[in-house]
Design a protein around this motif. Structure first.
Motif, PDB file in Angstrom:
ATOM      1  N   VAL A 204       1.034  -1.224   5.888  1.00 52.90           N
ATOM      2  CA  VAL A 204       0.432  -2.536   6.067  1.00 52.90           C
ATOM      3  C   VAL A 204       1.207  -3.605   5.287  1.00 52.90           C
ATOM      4  O   VAL A 204       1.906  -3.302   4.323  1.00 52.90           O
ATOM      5  CB  VAL A 204      -1.041  -2.472   5.584  1.00 52.90           C
TER       6      VAL A 204
ATOM      7  N   CYS B  87       0.825  -1.211   0.000  1.00 51.53           N
ATOM      8  CA  CYS B  87       0.000   0.000   0.000  1.00 51.53           C
ATOM      9  C   CYS B  87       0.855   1.254   0.000  1.00 51.53           C
ATOM     10  O   CYS B  87       1.762   1.385   0.810  1.00 51.53           O
ATOM     11  CB  CYS B  87      -0.918  -0.012   1.218  1.00 51.53           C
TER      12      CYS B  87
ATOM     13  N   HIS C 121      -7.766  -3.526  -0.035  1.00 51.04           N
ATOM     14  CA  HIS C 121      -7.147  -2.864   1.115  1.00 51.04           C
ATOM     15  C   HIS C 121      -7.276  -1.341   1.014  1.00 51.04           C
ATOM     16  O   HIS C 121      -7.323  -0.644   2.028  1.00 51.04           O
ATOM     17  CB  HIS C 121      -5.671  -3.250   1.253  1.00 51.04           C
TER      18      HIS C 121
ATOM     19  N   LYS D  57      -0.204   4.108   0.821  1.00 53.50           N
ATOM     20  CA  LYS D  57      -0.707   5.059   1.796  1.00 53.50           C
ATOM     21  C   LYS D  57      -0.432   4.661   3.248  1.00 53.50           C
ATOM     22  O   LYS D  57      -0.669   5.434   4.150  1.00 53.50           O
ATOM     23  CB  LYS D  57      -2.216   5.254   1.582  1.00 53.50           C
ATOM     24  N   CYS D  58       0.004   3.419   3.496  1.00 53.11           N
ATOM     25  CA  CYS D  58       0.285   3.019   4.871  1.00 53.11           C
ATOM     26  C   CYS D  58       1.327   1.898   4.871  1.00 53.11           C
ATOM     27  O   CYS D  58       1.771   1.476   3.811  1.00 53.11           O
ATOM     28  CB  CYS D  58      -0.986   2.566   5.588  1.00 53.11           C
TER      29      CYS D  58
ATOM     30  N   MET E 243      -5.944   0.742   8.296  1.00 50.61           N
ATOM     31  CA  MET E 243      -5.110   1.701   7.589  1.00 50.61           C
ATOM     32  C   MET E 243      -3.692   1.806   8.139  1.00 50.61           C
ATOM     33  O   MET E 243      -2.798   2.281   7.483  1.00 50.61           O
ATOM     34  CB  MET E 243      -5.763   3.073   7.639  1.00 50.61           C
TER      35      MET E 243
ATOM     36  N   HIS F 209      -8.967   3.394   3.065  1.00 56.13           N
ATOM     37  CA  HIS F 209      -8.307   4.688   2.848  1.00 56.13           C
ATOM     38  C   HIS F 209      -9.240   5.723   2.216  1.00 56.13           C
ATOM     39  O   HIS F 209      -8.935   6.909   2.213  1.00 56.13           O
ATOM     40  CB  HIS F 209      -7.082   4.509   1.945  1.00 56.13           C
TER      41      HIS F 209
HETATM   42 ZN   LIG Z   1      -2.901   1.047   3.205  1.00 62.23          ZN
END
Ligand SMILES: [Zn+2]
Length: 307
Positions: free
Chosen positions: A38, A33, A279, A35-36, A57, A283
């Motif tokens: 994970v 991801c 996933h 954005k995070c 998230m 977000h």
């Molecule tokens: Zn993520």
């Protein structure tokens, strides 16, 4: 007198391009991801905790490894411009070590750092130098690629591959008879959609996500029917152009997203691990708080692509 210049920090695009803008490896990385943080090795994802982390998230940063490749795999970071320099530096370091074996790693590093400073051109993504722009936050999840061509497409595939020929024909008749009153969609062509079921585009998926739930009962197993309904409910709430009570809206959305993920896990648990688009759903919530209704980022990205 003073002048004020406003600029919007947003990089709308499809997921692979947004991953590149965020200096991220993309959906196949161990940390898939942009954005995070994970993810992690498959042993971790196979645990209850690891699997559930894909629903959320945030997850803890992993420890830093030794080599460049290990670090990239561990963190999912890969910048195209930096990558160019990394290749050169690795080769140069190797050559220097071969040429003069008395030099320590530290000495070579200092020399190479000096050399790199003297080279013209960008050394890392110029996006990182734009004040106020955070590529991991400012690459909003885009509903055309993530929902229509992602989530809805997965559901459509699971649906039509589970049908017999006779059920396909029955579904086409039911779908064609849909009452379109109040729906913001183009005239329906059910037979065409079934004939070209593997080659549908955004507008077809937009129609299907709003209408499938009314015609799929008894054609599929209950778990798949629940999934079709969950995606239908989620998309109805996602496709709004105005939000009057943001907190209430986002809290509803969070529940609908969780229901959709649960329904996917019920039908095909591997999808949660394999499909980064699933996933990305959680977000959407902070993205909407930051950028407004989800369709607005879609409009923005279409405008940019056209330009
Ligand atoms: Zn993520």
């Amino acid at each position: 007198m003073c002048g004020v210049r406003l600029h919007i920090s947003v990089l709308p695009a499809d997921n692979p391009q947004q991953a590149e803008e965020a200096s991220h490896m993309g959906g196949n990385a161990n940390h898939p991801c942009r954005k995070c943080n994970v993810g992690g090795p498959s042993q971790h994802i196979q645990t209850d905790e690891g699997y559930h982390s894909l629903y959320l998230m945030k997850s803890a940063m992993k420890d830093v490894q030794k080599s460049v490749t290990e670090m990239q795999t561990a963190m999912g970071t890969k910048d195209k411009i930096t990558e160019y320099w990394i290749e050169i530096l690795l080769t140069k370091a190797k050559e220097e070590k071969k040429r003069d074996r008395t030099k320590s790693v530290q000495q070579i590093a200092v020399e190479l750092e000096k050399w790199l400073d003297e080279q013209p051109g960008e050394k890392m993504s110029p996006l990182l130098n734009i004040a106020g722009l955070d590529p991991t936050k400012d690459t909003p999840v885009e509903i055309l690629h993530t929902i229509l061509l992602g989530i809805v497409k997965y559901v459509w595939l699971m649906f039509h591959t589970s049908l017999t020929e006779a059920d396909c024909n029955l579904f086409v008749i039911h779908l064609q008879l849909t009452d379109l009153d109040g729906l913001n969609i183009l005239p329906l062509c059910a037979a065409y959609m079934m004939q070209y079921r593997s080659n549908l585009i955004g507008k077809h998926f937009k129609t299907l996500m709003q209408t499938m739930a009314f015609h799929a009962q008894d054609l599929v197993i209950p778990a798949l029917f629940s999934l079709i309904k969950a995606v239908g409910k989620l998309s109805a709430v996602l496709w709004v152009s105005e939000i009057h009570n943001m907190d209430e809206y986002l809290s509803d959305l969070e529940i609908l997203i969780a229901n959709t993920l649960d329904a996917f896990a019920e039908v095909d648990p591997l999808k949660i691990v394999d499909k980064i688009k699933l996933h990305l759903l959680p977000h959407v919530v902070p993205d909407i708080r930051r950028f407004g209704p989800a369709p607005s980022t879609y409009v923005l990205s279409s405008a940019i692509i056209k330009r």
